[in-house]
Scaffold this motif. Structure first.
Motif: not given
Length: 70
Positions: A36-57
Motif C-alpha cells: 500500500l502507498s503512504a499517500t491517503i486520498n481524502t475528500g479535500i486532497g492527498k495526505v502523505n505519510i512518511s514511508t517510515e511512519v507508514a511502515q510502523i503503522l
C-alpha cells in the motif's frame, strides 16, 4: 511516539484513522499491507505519510491482527 488521537484525546488523529483502516483492511482482505502507498486520498486532497511512519503503522496493524486471530 506517534500521536494516534486528536487534541481531545478521544477522536483519532489522521495517523490513528490510518492505523484503524489498516487493521480492518488487513483483517478483511489479508492483503499484504507493504504494497500500500503512504499517500491517503481524502475528500479535500492527498495526505502523505512518511514511508517510515507508514511502515510502523502497517507493522502494528499486522501484529494486532496476528494477536487476535480466531
Amino acid at each position: 511516539s506517534l500521536e494516534l488521537y486528536s487534541y481531545d484525546g478521544f477522536h483519532p488523529s489522521l495517523l490513528g484513522s490510518y492505523l484503524a483502516a489498516l487493521v480492518m483492511f488487513n483483517r478483511l482482505t489479508e492483503f499484504d499491507l507493504s504494497k500500500l502507498s503512504a499517500t491517503i486520498n481524502t475528500g479535500i486532497g492527498k495526505v502523505n505519510i512518511s514511508t517510515e511512519v507508514a511502515q510502523i503503522l502497517k507493522d502494528a496493524a499486522v501484529e494486532a491482527n496476528e494477536q487476535f486471530k480466531n
